[in-house]
Design a protein around this motif. Structure first.
Motif, mmCIF file in Angstrom:
data_model
loop_
_atom_site.group_PDB
_atom_site.id
_atom_site.type_symbol
_atom_site.label_atom_id
_atom_site.label_comp_id
_atom_site.label_asym_id
_atom_site.label_seq_id
_atom_site.Cartn_x
_atom_site.Cartn_y
_atom_site.Cartn_z
ATOM 1 N N ARG A 144 0.827 -1.214 0.000
ATOM 2 C CA ARG A 144 0.000 0.000 0.000
ATOM 3 C C ARG A 144 0.859 1.262 0.000
ATOM 4 O O ARG A 144 0.594 2.210 -0.702
ATOM 5 N N THR A 145 1.940 1.250 0.747
ATOM 6 C CA THR A 145 2.836 2.402 0.781
ATOM 7 C C THR A 145 3.462 2.655 -0.582
ATOM 8 O O THR A 145 3.559 3.777 -1.050
ATOM 9 N N ARG A 176 2.253 1.883 -3.497
ATOM 10 C CA ARG A 176 1.260 2.430 -4.422
ATOM 11 C C ARG A 176 0.990 3.897 -4.143
ATOM 12 O O ARG A 176 0.833 4.697 -5.060
ATOM 13 N N ARG A 177 0.968 4.273 -2.853
ATOM 14 C CA ARG A 177 0.769 5.692 -2.529
ATOM 15 C C ARG A 177 1.932 6.532 -3.040
ATOM 16 O O ARG A 177 1.749 7.617 -3.581
ATOM 17 N N ARG A 178 3.128 6.035 -2.831
ATOM 18 C CA ARG A 178 4.291 6.779 -3.309
ATOM 19 C C ARG A 178 4.305 6.878 -4.832
ATOM 20 O O ARG A 178 4.636 7.936 -5.391
ATOM 21 N N PHE A 202 1.719 6.830 -6.774
ATOM 22 C CA PHE A 202 0.683 7.789 -7.160
ATOM 23 C C PHE A 202 1.145 9.227 -6.920
ATOM 24 O O PHE A 202 0.932 10.122 -7.750
ATOM 25 N N ALA A 203 1.786 9.442 -5.767
ATOM 26 C CA ALA A 203 2.273 10.786 -5.458
ATOM 27 C C ALA A 203 3.329 11.233 -6.462
ATOM 28 O O ALA A 203 3.340 12.387 -6.899
#
Length: 752
Positions: A20-21, A23-25, A27-28
């Protein structure tokens, strides 16, 4: 042994969190990339949009003039003179039979008629007003005004009605003989002046005046007569609107100019226009430019210019021709038969006997349009009052012309070359966009503004580059990091000073102090460098133990103190030095010995003020360039035995040169685009001079001053946008050249 167990839940929890981390990174990162790219594209699009807007405003300056037939009507009698109403819907034609016919050009209907007392032998339309002057067979000159009254109904439909004034007659020839060439002007309340050559060759000048009794309203007329006896016979004559200057042409191609004093002609000034007879004469708007047409098809413009002997003389300054692109022997039809001056600017129209017609503009030396006349054998030509049309009349027809002539003043030569303007002794570069009357001749040379821009930039960079670059070198290479963390932000904060504040201080405080203490400034150029060298030598003479008590670079505060004391001493000694070297007044000494005037608001003041504005930019970027030089290069140089100064000048400086060059170019762009400082501290005088002691005007300051008063869509308005385009192109070229040089320097020193 202890058993350790890992539950299934725990074994899967960490990978899921890691996923999850990630994917967030991801996306960011993608979002940041999109935002940065969109921002860059938006900036580029904004710049291109500004450029497109400027180009759209400038483009109409390149449009060509147009002349086209817009209406015509038949005539009952051959035309001697013609005038048009301001709407170009009607024309008033004075026929040889002495009848003035007002004709609606759309359908040829006669809407008004007036008759002079008798038939006319020759006639002219009086320029500057709708009026006729006609000579009769008994030696009189008759003048009649034609006014056009416009009325609008409820549907805003316009109806134009002609109103004819009462004819005013002046007896010119006492013997009742027909006059030869003549010229006339009329004023209000019957005031008029007529100059004519009589049958015996005498030049007769008759001035009529009228005084109205304020109590009774009674009008009292009087006339004065003056004569002269020239040798030549005149072919054409014209007189200015004030009745002060009279011009005549002869069959030998000579031009004669009389100055009239209360109507009395003095001795004429005679010049030659060439061997061909003068066939047409007219004065341009303002009465200071004489247009001469000749039998060989030559059209020339003459100005009243003050020459070396300080006398006003007629000087031939421009030549035109209707024979566009044609060569070979002159034909009888080449003779210029008609000339008409524009009532709005320095333009004029010309027609010849072969049926050619042309539109010209004197100031810009521009042939706007030439072509075949819609009316062959025309005998009368006049502009419409708004100069957006003209009327052409002949033996049996009158033709209305629509004239499209939006920006005749603008050519490359007028914008960037020398132009011979009215009342100037020679061609000059001049910017003077407005004047006290409509007769004013706009002067739109951008060259003084371009020179002023470069002048202000040069004097500001003369101060900013050495201080900014050397200061950055000292701060990054010799000063302790703790001091750099204080000095660098302090200098960068200086860049936030509003330029309007700097301009205000420069114009109202600095300029008077510089004027009073200029000898002290000259003394500083010698004293301050010597004091810095002495202070450095004194600091180096201190014992090593004392020097090491201070952090590296702390000696700069000693230099500041020494410079402050030295500057104070120089300013204190300014008056004694001025008395000793310049006789107590530097400004008078400068004018007396070099011929250079001293203006209080000058390039020196601008150089000081704008230099202070540019220094922080150059310092900040150059300091970053010095600091980004790899430390291993510095350490390697020191390890090989080079001292600190050798390392900075031979290793650090070449490696940082791309960034230093960028700093200088960005400072250049800042100085070129500066507005408020130069607006408030230069006097805003658009003159061509590199003298550091007088003012100037820059392109940016000129835009700020002129654009609020420029009529939208007018020539001045679009010329100011052209100045903005010039600034845009100048900065673009400088930045492009800077980037090319920076890349080459970076490639050259990348392997150090």
């Amino acid at each position: 042994m202890e058993a350790h167990t890992v539950t299934g839940t725990d074994s899967h929890a960490r990978p899921a969190a890691v996923g999850r981390t990630s994917r967030r990174r991801l996306f960011a990162d993608r979002a940041a990339r999109v935002v940065v790219a969109a921002g860059g594209i938006a900036i580029i699009a904004s710049i291109l949009g500004i450029l497109l807007f400027i180009l759209l405003e400038v483009a109409p300056l390149t449009r060509s003039a147009t002349v086209a037939e817009s209406g015509s009507a038949k005539l009952d009698s051959a035309a001697a003179a013609v005038v048009s109403d301001e709407y170009r819907e009607h024309a008033a034609v004075l026929g040889r039979d002495g009848v003035v016919r007002a004709i609606r050009l759309s359908d040829g209907v006669e809407v008004g008629r007036a008759r002079l007392p008798e038939a006319v032998t020759q006639a002219v339309a009086l320029e500057g007003r709708a009026a006729f002057a006609a000579a009769t067979a008994d030696g009189r000159v008759l003048m009649m005004t034609v006014d056009w009254d416009a009325a609008f109904d409820a549907q805003q439909k316009r109806t134009v009605t002609p109103r004819f004034g009462e004819p005013v007659a002046l007896d010119v020839d006492p013997h009742g003989q027909p006059v030869g060439a003549f010229a006339a002007r009329s004023g209000d309340d019957g005031a008029a002046i007529v100059a004519a050559q009589l049958a015996d060759g005498t030049l007769e000048v008759v001035r009529a005046s009228a005084e109205r009794n304020e109590m009774t309203g009674e009008l009292t007329r009087s006339a004065s007569r003056h004569e002269s006896h020239p040798v030549q016979r005149f072919t054409r004559m014209t007189i200015d609107a004030e009745g002060r200057n009279l011009f005549a042409g002869t069959a030998q191609g000579e031009l004669l100019w009389w100055t009239l004093t209360d109507g009395e002609p003095g001795a004429p000034q005679v010049v030659s226009a060439g061997p061909s007879p003068v066939t047409a004469l007219t004065l341009l708007l303002g009465g200071r430019s004489l247009v001469v047409g000749q039998a060989n098809g030559a059209i020339s413009v003459w100005l009243e210019a003050r020459q070396g002997d300080d006398e006003l003389r007629l000087v031939r300054v421009r030549d035109f021709t209707l024979r566009a692109g044609q060569h070979g022997a002159l034909q009888p039809g080449d003779a210029i038969s008609l000339l008409a001056a524009s009532p709005r600017n320095k333009g004029f129209m010309a027609a010849d006997l072969s049926g050619r017609l042309g539109l010209f503009y004197s100031t810009s030396d521009r042939v706007l349009w030439t072509g075949k006349s819609p009316l062959s054998g025309a005998t009368a030509l006049a502009f419409a009052p708004k100069a957006d049309g003209a009327a052409l009349a002949g033996a049996d027809r009158v033709v209305a012309l629509a004239v499209g002539n939006p920006h005749p003043e603008v050519t490359l030569r007028a914008l960037f070359g020398k132009i011979w303007y009215e009342s100037y002794p020679k061609p000059e570069y001049v910017w003077q966009s407005t004047g006290g009357s409509d007769d004013f001749e706009p002067k739109l040379s951008l060259t003084p503004l371009l020179v002023g821009t470069l002048k202000g930039t040069f004097y500001s960079l003369l101060l900013a580059i050495p201080i900014g670059v050397l200061g950055a070198m000292y701060a990054s290479q010799f000063m302790h990091p703790r001091l750099v963390r204080v000095v660098k932000p302090t200098v960068e904060i200086m860049a936030a000073l509003p330029s309007v504040v700097l301009g205000f201080l420069a114009g109202l405080w600095l300029a008077p102090h510089v004027e009073r203490g200029f000898p002290g400034l000259l003394l500083m150029l010698v004293v301050l460098p010597l004091l810095v060298l002495l202070a450095g030598a004194a600091f180096r003479a201190l014992p090593q133990g004392v020097q090491h008590r201070f952090p590296a670079g702390a000696e700069v505060f000693l230099y500041f103190a020494v410079l402050a004391i030295g500057a104070w001493a120089c300013l204190t000694l300014s008056d004694p030095v001025g008395r000793a070297l310049f006789g107590g007044n530097f400004q008078n000494w400068l004018l007396r010995t070099t011929g250079l005037p001293y203006d209080q608001r000058n390039a020196v003041v601008v150089g000081l003020a704008m230099g202070i504005a540019v220094i922080p930019i150059i310092f900040a970027i150059a300091e970053d360039a010095f600091s980004n030089v790899p430390r291993n290069l510095v350490a390697g140089s020191l390890a090989l035995g080079a001292n600190r100064w050798q390392t900075v000048t031979r290793v650090v400086l070449p490696s940082a040169s791309p960034g230093i060059f960028s700093a200088i170019m960005i400072g250049f762009g800042r100085a070129v685009g500066e507005t408020m400082i130069v607006l408030m501290a230069t006097g805003n005088t658009p003159i061509m001079s590199w003298n550091p002691f007088n003012g100037f005007r820059t392109l940016s300051a000129n835009i700020a001053v002129e654009i609020p008063e420029a009529p939208q869509g007018g020539t001045l308005y679009r010329t100011l946008f052209l100045a903005a385009l010039l600034l845009f192109v100048l900065t673009f070229m400088v930045n492009t050249a800077a980037e090319i040089v920076r890349q080459r320097l970076r490639q050259r020193y990348s392997e150090l």
